[in-house]
Motif scaffolding. Structure first.
Motif, short mmCIF file in Angstrom:
data_model
loop_
_atom_site.label_atom_id
_atom_site.label_comp_id
_atom_site.label_asym_id
_atom_site.label_seq_id
_atom_site.Cartn_x
_atom_site.Cartn_y
_atom_site.Cartn_z
N GLN A 79 -1.65 -1.38 -2.00
CA GLN A 79 -1.87 -0.55 -3.14
C GLN A 79 -1.58 1.20 -2.84
O GLN A 79 -2.47 1.28 -2.25
N PRO A 80 -0.46 2.08 -3.07
CA PRO A 80 -1.16 2.99 -2.84
C PRO A 80 -1.85 3.89 -4.26
O PRO A 80 -1.71 3.74 -4.59
N ALA A 81 -2.15 4.81 -2.94
CA ALA A 81 -3.63 5.90 -4.02
C ALA A 81 -3.60 6.46 -4.82
O ALA A 81 -3.60 6.76 -5.86
N SER A 82 -1.62 7.41 -4.19
CA SER A 82 -1.52 7.86 -5.40
C SER A 82 -0.12 7.97 -5.34
O SER A 82 1.18 7.68 -4.66
N PRO A 83 0.78 8.91 -6.33
CA PRO A 83 2.62 9.26 -6.22
C PRO A 83 2.65 9.72 -5.01
O PRO A 83 3.89 9.78 -4.89
N ASP A 84 1.65 10.23 -3.79
CA ASP A 84 2.22 10.94 -2.93
C ASP A 84 1.91 10.08 -1.53
O ASP A 84 2.37 10.89 -0.45
N ASP A 85 1.25 8.84 -1.42
CA ASP A 85 1.72 7.91 -0.59
C ASP A 85 2.71 7.88 -0.09
O ASP A 85 3.42 7.73 -0.55
N THR A 86 2.75 7.60 0.96
CA THR A 86 3.89 7.55 2.31
C THR A 86 3.49 5.33 2.21
O THR A 86 2.19 5.38 2.34
N LEU A 87 4.99 5.42 2.77
CA LEU A 87 4.93 4.11 3.29
C LEU A 87 3.63 3.28 4.01
O LEU A 87 2.73 2.08 4.61
N GLN A 88 3.76 4.47 5.81
CA GLN A 88 3.20 4.52 6.58
C GLN A 88 1.60 4.61 6.48
O GLN A 88 0.48 3.87 6.34
N ALA A 89 0.89 5.22 5.30
CA ALA A 89 0.18 5.89 4.93
C ALA A 89 -0.29 4.59 4.34
O ALA A 89 -2.01 4.31 4.71
N VAL A 90 0.29 3.52 3.11
CA VAL A 90 -0.16 2.18 2.83
C VAL A 90 -0.35 1.10 3.78
O VAL A 90 -1.24 0.65 3.53
N LEU A 91 0.15 1.35 4.63
CA LEU A 91 -0.47 0.73 5.79
C LEU A 91 -1.84 0.77 6.49
O LEU A 91 -2.08 -0.05 6.91
N ASP A 92 -1.26 1.85 7.01
CA ASP A 92 -3.04 2.48 7.44
C ASP A 92 -4.39 2.40 6.97
O ASP A 92 -5.30 2.52 7.75
N ARG A 93 -4.01 2.09 6.07
CA ARG A 93 -4.98 2.37 4.77
C ARG A 93 -5.67 0.79 4.85
O ARG A 93 -7.27 0.35 4.94
N THR A 94 -5.57 0.02 5.36
CA THR A 94 -5.60 -1.69 5.65
C THR A 94 -6.27 -1.84 6.99
O THR A 94 -5.44 -1.49 7.73
N PRO A 95 -7.48 -1.98 7.35
CA PRO A 95 -8.52 -1.78 8.23
C PRO A 95 -7.47 -2.92 9.46
O PRO A 95 -6.61 -4.49 8.39
N ALA A 96 -6.90 -2.69 11.21
CA ALA A 96 -6.15 -3.99 11.81
C ALA A 96 -6.77 -4.59 12.01
O ALA A 96 -6.63 -6.22 11.66
N ASN A 144 6.18 5.78 -6.95
CA ASN A 144 5.83 6.68 -5.50
C ASN A 144 7.29 6.78 -4.95
O ASN A 144 7.90 5.69 -5.10
N ARG A 145 8.09 8.29 -4.47
CA ARG A 145 9.09 8.55 -4.45
C ARG A 145 8.83 8.96 -3.11
O ARG A 145 10.14 9.40 -2.58
N ASN A 146 7.99 8.75 -2.59
CA ASN A 146 7.72 8.96 -1.37
C ASN A 146 8.02 8.50 0.29
O ASN A 146 8.00 7.85 1.43
N PHE A 147 8.37 6.98 -0.19
CA PHE A 147 8.77 5.72 0.68
C PHE A 147 9.94 5.80 1.35
O PHE A 147 11.12 6.00 0.71
N ASP A 148 9.94 6.12 2.74
CA ASP A 148 11.04 6.42 3.31
C ASP A 148 12.30 4.87 3.88
O ASP A 148 10.89 4.27 4.72
N PHE A 149 12.80 4.00 3.03
CA PHE A 149 13.72 2.77 3.66
C PHE A 149 14.47 2.92 5.00
O PHE A 149 14.45 1.99 5.21
N PRO A 187 18.39 5.98 -2.45
CA PRO A 187 17.44 6.18 -2.87
C PRO A 187 15.92 6.27 -3.08
O PRO A 187 14.82 5.70 -2.78
N ALA A 188 15.38 7.68 -3.80
CA ALA A 188 14.15 7.41 -3.98
C ALA A 188 13.81 6.39 -5.28
O ALA A 188 14.24 6.72 -6.46
N LEU A 189 13.32 5.67 -4.99
CA LEU A 189 11.86 4.47 -5.97
C LEU A 189 11.46 4.80 -6.72
O LEU A 189 10.06 4.72 -6.16
N GLU A 190 11.88 4.12 -8.60
CA GLU A 190 10.36 4.92 -9.70
C GLU A 190 8.98 3.88 -9.28
O GLU A 190 8.20 4.40 -8.81
N GLN A 191 9.72 2.10 -8.85
CA GLN A 191 8.41 1.72 -8.87
C GLN A 191 8.49 0.11 -7.95
O GLN A 191 9.50 -0.47 -8.17
#
Length: 295
Positions: free
Chosen positions: A153-170, A203-208, A268-272
Motif C-alpha cells: 500500500q502506497p502511503a501517499s500519492p508521492d510514493d515511488t514504486l521503489q519506496a513502496v517495496l522498501d517499506r516492507t522489511p526484508a 499515484n503518478r510517480n511509478f516509473d515502469f 504514461p502516468a497512471l491514476e490507480q
C-alpha cells in the motif's frame, strides 16, 4: 530463469460485453504474464481430468488464447460463449439470497482481484501461477483464500514504486524460487475512497520503465532481486463507475483498453495501479552475518 515466450506478438482487443472491462483486463494480464503456450498446456491437462463443464470452459479458454494471439482476435460471440461457460463453474455460479447470481460476469462492474481469484480456483491456476515470493504470516492475508499475490500500500500519492517495496522489511519476504519462470505479482491497495465514492489517493510517480530492487533475508543470507515491470492493471474511476485497462511489455509497452490496442512510446502516468507483475531478471545473494560483514 527463463525469458518470456519468444515471438509473443501484441494481443488482439476484446469487445466490452457490458461492464466486462475488468474481465478483459484480467484475462489479458494472465495470458501475457503466464504466456499463451504455458497457459494452453496447463488448460489441456486440466480439461483432460475435468468434468463436462470444466472441459467446455477450458476449451473455450484455449480458443480464446489462440484467437487473442492471432491477427483477427476473438469475435464478440466467441468471447460471450467463453464467459457464459465460465459463469456455469461453481466459483461463478453461486446464487445469493435474492435468487440471483452472486457474481454475474456480464452486466455488472466487478473487482478484478475477485475475478482473478475465482478464475484461479476454477482452472487451478494457483498450481501454475503461484507467487515465488510471498509475505510471511499475517501480512499475506489473501493467501489463505487461494489468491496468489501480495498486498502493498502506497502511503501517499508521492510514493515511488521503489519506496513502496522498501517499506516492507526484508525479513518479511519469503522466497520460493524453485519454479521455472520466477516472477512476483503484486496487488496494490491504493484505491481509497470517501463515503460518496470519490477517489482520495492516486499515484503518478511509478516509473515502469525502470527496474526496482527487492531485499529479502533468510537467516544470515540476504537475497537482492532485480524486478522488471512487465504487466500492469490500472483502474480508473470510483466503485460506482470505473474502468480497467491493462498494459503489457514486450519490445515496447502496449495498452489494451477493451477492443482498443495502442503501442506506446513510453508508459504514461497512471491514476490507480491495482496489479503489477514483475519478471525477476537478476538474483544475487550475500551473507549478512557479522563475520562476513567484518571481512
Amino acid at each position: 530463469m527463463q525469458p518470456p515466450e519468444q515471438g509473443l506478438r501484441a494481443m488482439a482487443g476484446f469487445d466490452n460485453l457490458g461492464s466486462t472491462c475488468y474481465a478483459n483486463a484480467a484475462l489479458k494480464f494472465l495470458i501475457h504474464s503466464i504466456g499463451p503456450q504455458r497457459l494452453t498446456q496447463h488448460l489441456q491437462a486440466f480439461a483432460a481430468d475435468g468434468d463436462a463443464q470444466q472441459r467446455e470452459a477450458a476449451q473455450g479458454f484455449m480458443q480464446l488464447i489462440a484467437d487473442t494471439c492471432s491477427e483477427t482476435g476473438p469475435t464478440r460471440q466467441q468471447l460471450s460463449d467463453f464467459l457464459a461457460a465460465v459463469q456455469q463453474l461453481p466459483a461463478f455460479s453461486a446464487i445469493n439470497a435474492d435468487n440471483a447470481l452472486d457474481f454475474p460476469i456480464v452486466g455488472r462492474q466487478q473487482d478484478t482481484d475477485e475475478f482473478l481469484t475465482k478464475l484461479s480456483q476454477s482452472f487451478q491456476l494457483h498450481a501454475l501461477y503461484a507467487s515465488e515470493i510471498t509475505l510471511r504470516g499475517g501480512l499475506d492475508t489473501l493467501r489463505s483464500e487461494g489468491q496468489y499475490w501480495t498486498i502493498l500500500q502506497p502511503a501517499s500519492p508521492d510514493d515511488t514504486l521503489q519506496a513502496v517495496l522498501d517499506r516492507t522489511p526484508a525479513a518479511d519476504w519469503q522466497l520460493l524460487l524453485q519454479r521455472p519462470r520466477p516472477h512476483l505479482t503484486v496487488r496494490l491497495e491504493n484505491a481509497m475512497h470517501d463515503a460518496q465514492g470519490r477517489h482520495l489517493l492516486s499515484n503518478r510517480n511509478f516509473d515502469f520503465n525502470q527496474p526496482v530492487r527487492l531485499h529479502a533475508t533468510e537467516g544470515n543470507l540476504t537475497t537482492i532481486l532485480t524486478l522488471e515491470p512487465r504487466e500492469v492493471i490500472e483502474f480508473r474511476g470510483t466503485h460506482q463507475s470505473g474502468h480497467c485497462v491493462v498494459y503489457a511489455k514486450d519490445a515496447q509497452w502496449v495498452r489494451y483498453d477493451d477492443d482498443q490496442v495502442t503501442a506506446l512510446s513510453q508508459m504514461p502516468a497512471l491514476e490507480q495501479v491495482r496489479f503489477i507483475n514483475f519478471a525477476i531478471t537478476h538474483i544475487e545473494t550475500a551473507s549478512s552475518s557479522p563475520a562476513a560483514a567484518s571481512s
